[in-house]
Design a protein around this motif. Structure first.
Motif, short mmCIF file in Angstrom:
data_model
loop_
_atom_site.label_atom_id
_atom_site.label_comp_id
_atom_site.label_asym_id
_atom_site.label_seq_id
_atom_site.Cartn_x
_atom_site.Cartn_y
_atom_site.Cartn_z
N GLY A 220 35.10 43.06 64.50
CA GLY A 220 33.68 43.40 64.37
C GLY A 220 33.38 44.87 64.52
N LEU A 221 34.33 45.73 64.15
CA LEU A 221 34.13 47.17 64.32
C LEU A 221 32.90 47.69 63.59
CD1 LEU A 221 37.72 48.73 64.18
CD2 LEU A 221 36.13 48.73 66.11
N ARG A 222 32.56 47.07 62.49
CA ARG A 222 31.42 47.57 61.72
C ARG A 222 30.10 47.35 62.44
NH1 ARG A 222 35.51 46.65 58.41
NH2 ARG A 222 35.85 48.08 56.66
N GLU A 223 30.14 46.58 63.53
CA GLU A 223 28.95 46.43 64.36
C GLU A 223 28.71 47.65 65.24
OE1 GLU A 223 26.83 43.77 64.26
OE2 GLU A 223 28.06 43.14 62.55
N ARG A 225 27.75 50.63 65.01
CA ARG A 225 27.06 51.60 64.15
C ARG A 225 26.73 52.87 64.95
NH1 ARG A 225 24.64 46.58 63.26
NH2 ARG A 225 25.14 45.68 61.23
N PRO A 226 26.82 54.06 64.33
CA PRO A 226 27.17 54.33 62.93
C PRO A 226 28.65 54.65 62.74
CG PRO A 226 26.35 56.32 63.94
CD PRO A 226 26.37 55.28 65.03
N GLY A 228 31.31 52.43 62.69
CA GLY A 228 32.16 51.29 62.34
C GLY A 228 33.14 51.54 61.22
N GLU A 229 32.69 52.08 60.11
CA GLU A 229 33.57 52.29 58.96
C GLU A 229 34.70 53.27 59.30
OE1 GLU A 229 33.51 50.69 56.17
OE2 GLU A 229 31.65 49.58 56.53
N GLU A 230 34.33 54.32 60.00
CA GLU A 230 35.33 55.32 60.40
C GLU A 230 36.35 54.71 61.36
OE1 GLU A 230 35.51 58.89 63.66
OE2 GLU A 230 33.58 58.41 62.75
N ALA A 232 37.16 51.52 61.66
CA ALA A 232 37.97 50.53 60.96
C ALA A 232 39.11 51.19 60.20
CB ALA A 232 37.10 49.72 60.00
#
Length: 435
Positions: A220-223, A225-226, A228-230, A232
């Motif tokens: 759930g890294l994309r949770e 924010r901001p 998460g993408e980095e 992941a």
């Protein structure tokens, strides 16, 4: 779906066949076990293993395999001619697949190669099968033999478990089968070590819950924010030998308190674990070496264990000073984000809370994650002073004193206290830099 990992059994000549296939496909030939006739062909996107029969017949060869679901074969010639082929199933593997059973046809195969005990736990975790009671009992009986298996083979199986989305469940299964304590003997002392409030669990249970937190957090890294993408993308970075940061994070979650049993003291009626981070880092290094982890992965593991208390100490100190912030980024560098994630799951494992719930109230961790990019940019700037500047100023020969002065000047530069060479030298003068 096209298979990426194929196994071919031949009556004889496996090494020669593998060499010719590698030459035809432009692949890489690897002799796995020349004496027993086992070779591998590596090609982009997959591999082919070719082995000689280890019995007079194919059926006999299959019957000596580890688990019945691995003792299935189809004739390649028939498959290529017709597009389909009969399944050769001498041990009842198809029925076991239908029943979701993981079963050993002959329990002696576990003693012949004790790594199969660990493989059984991995297959159960990855394929959704269930070890039969008799097979689980046989694995427990053969578990001790795992200590004599080459560390590289054990490492590869463990890394496969660390790559699973539910590693904690797999580790608990290893523990129940008597395998975890063979791989990491240190867990036995962790099991028996109680912890004071706010901890609710002994050290091993807390550590397994911390791994479970890492499982959930990585999914759930994309949770977060901001970031998460980095994060992941960062967790998929390879650290050598196809070992990823996410796997090392989970191993650090298991081992971050590994030295609590030996450091446990009662001082004025309070349970304390003085220097368990420092001593634990040394223990983690030894474990990483024992498992033959790649050097960079070992280094990350050691640093995470060494510094896992640091965010908590920074938070307890109250206001985060610029100097403390700078030194945190300086010491952790590219492992900063890994440590902050470990801190999240460690805090969650104290009571069994969700790491995402901890994240929502972890202002310091959010702040430090937000400052990572700026700290990296600052650290990349060229230094204002070089060794010859310091040696000329203070009449010093090359040595540790020069490095110490350069470090102090670099800190002042990165904190924005000095901006030119002359200011840096003046700073060292005014701060007692002169010998």
């Amino acid at each position: 779906m096209r298979p990426t990992d194929l196994d071919v059994a031949v009556q004889s000549g496996a090494l020669d066949i593998a060499r010719r296939v590698a030459a035809r496909l432009g692949g890489v030939f690897v002799a796995l076990d020349p004496e027993r006739g086992a070779a591998r062909v590596l090609v982009p996107g997959g591999c082919l293993d070719v082995t000689d029969w280890r019995a007079a017949t194919l059926e006999g060869d299959l019957a000596a395999r580890d688990f019945t679901v691995n003792a299935l074969a189809v004739p390649v010639g028939e498959l290529l001619r017709r597009g389909r082929a009969r399944v050769i199933d001498p041990t009842g593997g198809l029925d076991d697949l239908r029943a979701r059973r993981l079963r050993t046809h002959d329990m002696r195969v576990l003693a012949e190669d004790p790594l199969r005990t660990l493989r059984g736990a991995r297959l159960e975790a990855t394929l959704g099968l269930h070890l039969t009671p008799a097979t689980a009992k046989a694995i427990r009986a053969a578990a001790g033999g795992l200590a004599g298996v080459a560390a590289e083979r054990v490492r590869d199986e463990l890394l496969a478990l660390l790559a699973l989305p539910r590693t904690a469940r797999a580790l608990r299964r290893l523990d129940a089968l008597g395998l975890l304590a063979v791989i990491v003997p240190e867990v036995e002392a962790m099991r028996a070590t109680a912890q004071p409030a706010p901890h609710r669990f002994p050290v091993l249970e807390h550590s397994l819950r911390t791994v479970a937190g890492a499982d959930g957090l990585l999914l759930g890294l994309r949770e977060l924010r901001p970031f998460g993408e980095e994060l992941a993308a960062h967790m998929t970075e390879e650290l050598g030998g196809d070992v990823r940061r996410g796997q090392v994070l989970k191993l650090a979650a298991l081992l971050h308190d590994v030295s609590k049993p030996e450091t446990r003291r009662i001082i004025d009626g309070r349970v304390r674990f003085f220097e368990h981070d420092v001593i634990g880092a040394a223990r983690a290094r030894v474990i990483g070496e024992r498992l033959k982890l790649p050097a960079r992965a070992r280094g990350v593991l050691e640093r995470l264990v060494r510094h896992h208390l640091r965010p908590m100490h920074m938070s307890a100190a109250g206001r985060l000073t610029p100097r403390a912030r700078y030194r945190f980024f300086r010491d952790l560098r590219e492992d900063t984000r890994d440590l902050l994630l470990l801190s999240l799951v460690d805090a969650a494992g104290v009571t069994g809370a969700s790491p995402l719930a901890v994240w929502r109230r972890a202002a310091l961790i959010r702040d430090l994650l937000g400052g990572w990019a700026e700290a990296e940019t600052t650290a990349a700037a060229p230094p204002l002073l070089r060794g010859e500047d310091v040696m000329a100023r203070y009449g010093l020969p090359p040595g540790p004193a020069v490095g110490d002065l350069l470090g102090r000047a670099r800190e002042a530069q990165d904190l924005g206290l000095v901006r030119t060479r002359e200011e840096a030298l003046a700073y060292l003068d005014s701060s007692g830099g002169a010998p």
